[in-house]
Scaffold this motif. Structure first.
Motif, PDB file in Angstrom:
ATOM      1  N   PHE A 159       0.825  -1.444  -0.019  1.00  0.00           N
ATOM      2  CA  PHE A 159       0.037  -0.098   0.110  1.00  0.00           C
ATOM      3  C   PHE A 159       0.833   1.058   0.026  1.00  0.00           C
ATOM      4  O   PHE A 159       1.941   1.464   0.774  1.00  0.00           O
ATOM      5  N   SER A 160       0.578   2.264  -0.997  1.00  0.00           N
ATOM      6  CA  SER A 160       1.094   3.472  -0.772  1.00  0.00           C
ATOM      7  C   SER A 160       0.596   4.438   0.607  1.00  0.00           C
ATOM      8  O   SER A 160      -0.596   4.040   1.072  1.00  0.00           O
ATOM      9  N   MET A 161       1.230   5.272   1.005  1.00  0.00           N
ATOM     10  CA  MET A 161       0.909   6.047   2.144  1.00  0.00           C
ATOM     11  C   MET A 161      -0.069   7.355   1.773  1.00  0.00           C
ATOM     12  O   MET A 161      -0.469   7.833   2.622  1.00  0.00           O
ATOM     13  N   THR A 162      -0.117   7.428   0.398  1.00  0.00           N
ATOM     14  CA  THR A 162      -0.908   8.578   0.132  1.00  0.00           C
ATOM     15  C   THR A 162      -2.089   8.169  -0.725  1.00  0.00           C
ATOM     16  O   THR A 162      -2.255   7.301  -1.550  1.00  0.00           O
ATOM     17  N   GLY A 163      -3.128   8.889  -0.763  1.00  0.00           N
ATOM     18  CA  GLY A 163      -4.463   8.530  -1.060  1.00  0.00           C
ATOM     19  C   GLY A 163      -5.712   9.217  -0.694  1.00  0.00           C
ATOM     20  O   GLY A 163      -5.439  10.178   0.209  1.00  0.00           O
ATOM     21  N   PHE A 164      -6.778   9.173  -1.389  1.00  0.00           N
ATOM     22  CA  PHE A 164      -7.872   9.785  -0.933  1.00  0.00           C
ATOM     23  C   PHE A 164      -9.188   8.890  -0.973  1.00  0.00           C
ATOM     24  O   PHE A 164      -9.162   8.104  -1.968  1.00  0.00           O
ATOM     25  N   GLY A 165     -10.281   8.840  -0.260  1.00  0.00           N
ATOM     26  CA  GLY A 165     -11.369   8.080  -0.155  1.00  0.00           C
ATOM     27  C   GLY A 165     -12.547   8.913   0.326  1.00  0.00           C
ATOM     28  O   GLY A 165     -12.552   9.783   1.062  1.00  0.00           O
ATOM     29  N   LYS A 166     -13.865   8.697  -0.542  1.00  0.00           N
ATOM     30  CA  LYS A 166     -14.985   9.214   0.070  1.00  0.00           C
ATOM     31  C   LYS A 166     -16.028   8.330   0.272  1.00  0.00           C
ATOM     32  O   LYS A 166     -16.127   7.304  -0.529  1.00  0.00           O
ATOM     33  N   GLY A 167     -16.737   8.387   1.330  1.00  0.00           N
ATOM     34  CA  GLY A 167     -17.964   7.672   1.435  1.00  0.00           C
ATOM     35  C   GLY A 167     -19.251   8.318   1.927  1.00  0.00           C
ATOM     36  O   GLY A 167     -19.277   9.387   2.664  1.00  0.00           O
ATOM     37  N   GLU A 168     -20.296   7.882   1.312  1.00  0.00           N
ATOM     38  CA  GLU A 168     -21.758   8.644   1.681  1.00  0.00           C
ATOM     39  C   GLU A 168     -22.702   7.902   2.207  1.00  0.00           C
ATOM     40  O   GLU A 168     -22.704   6.589   1.747  1.00  0.00           O
ATOM     41  N   VAL A 187      -1.222  11.199   3.736  1.00  0.00           N
ATOM     42  CA  VAL A 187       0.145  11.681   3.292  1.00  0.00           C
ATOM     43  C   VAL A 187       1.203  10.970   4.132  1.00  0.00           C
ATOM     44  O   VAL A 187       0.690  10.212   5.192  1.00  0.00           O
ATOM     45  N   ASN A 188       2.393  11.042   3.634  1.00  0.00           N
ATOM     46  CA  ASN A 188       3.626  10.197   4.383  1.00  0.00           C
ATOM     47  C   ASN A 188       3.696  10.507   5.780  1.00  0.00           C
ATOM     48  O   ASN A 188       3.459  11.785   6.101  1.00  0.00           O
ATOM     49  N   ASN A 189       3.965   9.524   6.743  1.00  0.00           N
ATOM     50  CA  ASN A 189       4.094   9.827   7.925  1.00  0.00           C
ATOM     51  C   ASN A 189       4.931   8.840   8.749  1.00  0.00           C
ATOM     52  O   ASN A 189       4.489   7.747   8.263  1.00  0.00           O
ATOM     53  N   ARG A 190       5.802   8.955   9.566  1.00  0.00           N
ATOM     54  CA  ARG A 190       6.570   7.735   9.902  1.00  0.00           C
ATOM     55  C   ARG A 190       5.695   6.868  10.888  1.00  0.00           C
ATOM     56  O   ARG A 190       5.711   5.597  10.847  1.00  0.00           O
ATOM     57  N   MET A 195      -7.474   2.744  -3.331  1.00  0.00           N
ATOM     58  CA  MET A 195      -6.675   3.882  -4.397  1.00  0.00           C
ATOM     59  C   MET A 195      -5.104   3.414  -3.734  1.00  0.00           C
ATOM     60  O   MET A 195      -4.149   3.571  -4.604  1.00  0.00           O
ATOM     61  N   ARG A 196      -4.988   3.463  -2.715  1.00  0.00           N
ATOM     62  CA  ARG A 196      -3.531   3.342  -1.959  1.00  0.00           C
ATOM     63  C   ARG A 196      -2.872   1.994  -2.354  1.00  0.00           C
ATOM     64  O   ARG A 196      -1.650   1.745  -2.651  1.00  0.00           O
ATOM     65  N   LYS A 197      -3.792   0.879  -2.627  1.00  0.00           N
ATOM     66  CA  LYS A 197      -3.037  -0.365  -3.026  1.00  0.00           C
ATOM     67  C   LYS A 197      -2.800  -0.262  -4.627  1.00  0.00           C
ATOM     68  O   LYS A 197      -1.691  -0.853  -5.007  1.00  0.00           O
ATOM     69  N   LYS A 198      -3.588   0.595  -5.403  1.00  0.00           N
ATOM     70  CA  LYS A 198      -3.248   0.577  -6.873  1.00  0.00           C
ATOM     71  C   LYS A 198      -2.046   1.365  -7.026  1.00  0.00           C
ATOM     72  O   LYS A 198      -1.212   0.883  -7.582  1.00  0.00           O
ATOM     73  N   GLU A 199      -2.046   2.359  -6.288  1.00  0.00           N
ATOM     74  CA  GLU A 199      -0.588   3.297  -6.253  1.00  0.00           C
ATOM     75  C   GLU A 199       0.602   2.320  -5.687  1.00  0.00           C
ATOM     76  O   GLU A 199       1.748   2.447  -6.084  1.00  0.00           O
ATOM     77  N   GLY A 200       0.322   1.503  -4.566  1.00  0.00           N
ATOM     78  CA  GLY A 200       1.197   0.576  -4.067  1.00  0.00           C
ATOM     79  C   GLY A 200       1.799  -0.466  -5.068  1.00  0.00           C
ATOM     80  O   GLY A 200       3.113  -0.650  -5.066  1.00  0.00           O
ATOM     81  N   VAL A 217      10.407   4.026  -0.804  1.00  0.00           N
ATOM     82  CA  VAL A 217      10.106   3.272   0.425  1.00  0.00           C
ATOM     83  C   VAL A 217       9.331   4.231   1.346  1.00  0.00           C
ATOM     84  O   VAL A 217       8.557   3.810   2.202  1.00  0.00           O
ATOM     85  N   GLN A 218       9.796   5.429   1.120  1.00  0.00           N
ATOM     86  CA  GLN A 218       9.489   6.330   2.274  1.00  0.00           C
ATOM     87  C   GLN A 218       7.849   6.747   1.795  1.00  0.00           C
ATOM     88  O   GLN A 218       7.226   7.107   2.738  1.00  0.00           O
ATOM     89  N   ASN A 219       7.383   6.208   0.724  1.00  0.00           N
ATOM     90  CA  ASN A 219       5.838   6.347   0.294  1.00  0.00           C
ATOM     91  C   ASN A 219       5.052   5.118   0.704  1.00  0.00           C
ATOM     92  O   ASN A 219       4.007   4.995   0.238  1.00  0.00           O
ATOM     93  N   VAL A 220       5.941   4.134   1.297  1.00  0.00           N
ATOM     94  CA  VAL A 220       5.143   2.735   1.322  1.00  0.00           C
ATOM     95  C   VAL A 220       4.599   2.769   2.935  1.00  0.00           C
ATOM     96  O   VAL A 220       5.355   2.997   3.669  1.00  0.00           O
TER      97      VAL A 220
END
Length: 291
Positions: free
Chosen positions: A2-11, A26-29, A147-152, A287-290
């Protein structure tokens, strides 16, 4: 992965309740969650954090919650006495400053002033509202992870292609390393002949010097560990939450690469070592984005 960056919306829209949840990361340790929601949900932020922790392990998340409740529910009016007093004092001061103006400041006008009277619900979020929040939040997190998995997957493909380049460089160093001692022996022989002007020299002493050099320049262990790290890297990339593992493994790559460069006494090996460090640095940045 998984990437650490992404966006998701639910209604959620049903039975007079409309809730929208947006999540961006966004990225964070470590895992860091910031929630912005209407006051009615303040007491239930732990529910949101718990749902996030079930799906995400690293990254900074901003969670935005908006809702409309169209159901008929008991409501009460809150009167802000301080705000009302302030408006009355201001009206009196204006009257003193401009006595010629007609005074039409009435109780009705005071009630219409901003923040004097506010409508509040008599109770917090009920079960139906909380269920709607959880449903919208789960959809948002599911969409975020998709979205994060696709980017990952893209990150994984890029890093694995760079790992192929790393392996190729390690192969080049492995092929070159055995020739370094032979070249050193040849150069040393030529140098001794030049210095001694054709006189005989001690062959045993020459072999001893070559043996000492070979021992100091030997990088077999480092190359073996590099090959092991390459295999581990490829295996780890098949997993999902791998950020911390890859962080550690890239540090080990750098350590072995630095040792190879420090032991090298050959221009080609040094060039390959520097190219290796360059590829490892590019992998480290990814790797910093994972997660």
């Amino acid at each position: 992965m998984f990437s650490m960056t992404g966006f998701g919306k639910g209604e959620y829209k049903a039975d007079g309740i409309e809730i929208s949840v947006e999540v961006k990361t966004v990225n964070n340790r470590y895992l860091d969650v910031a929630i912005k929601s209407p006051k009615i949900f303040n007491a239930y932020e732990e529910i949101i954090r718990s749902a996030v922790r079930e799906r995400i392990t690293r990254g900074h998340l901003d969670v935005f919650v908006n809702y409309i409740d169209k159901r008929e529910r008991p409501k009460s009016l809150y009167v802000d006495a301080g705000a009302a007093s302030g408006y009355c004092a201001a009206a009196k001061k204006l009257k003193d400053l401009f006595p010629g103006l007609a005074d039409d400041f009435t109780l009705t006008a005071l009630m219409r002033s901003p923040d004097v009277v506010r409508q509040e619900e008599t109770q917090g979020a009920d079960e139906a509202l909380l269920n709607a929040l959880q449903a919208a939040l789960c959809k948002a997190l599911d969409n975020l992870n998709a979205m994060r998995k696709k980017e990952g997957e893209k990150l994984s493909d890029d890093m694995l292609s760079r790992m192929d380049a790393v392996e190729k460089l390690v192969d080049e160093i492995s092929a070159r390393a055995p020739l370094v001692a032979a070249q050193y022996k040849s150069k040393l022989e030529e140098r001794m002949k030049e210095i001694l002007n054709g006189a005989a020299y001690d062959e045993a002493r020459l072999l001893t010097e070559v043996a000492v050099f070979t021992d100091k320049a030997n990088i077999d262990e480092e190359l073996t560990r590099l090959r092991s790290h390459i295999a581990q890297f490829r295996n780890i990339c098949r997993e999902e939450r791998v950020g911390r593992k890859l962080d550690f493994l890239v540090q080990e790559f750098n350590r072995e690469c630095n040792t190879v460069c420090s032991k090298s006494n050959d221009l080609k090996v040094t060039d390959c070592g520097l190219a290796l460090k360059n590829e490892i640095e590019k992998i480290r940045e990814q790797v910093q984005n994972v997660e």
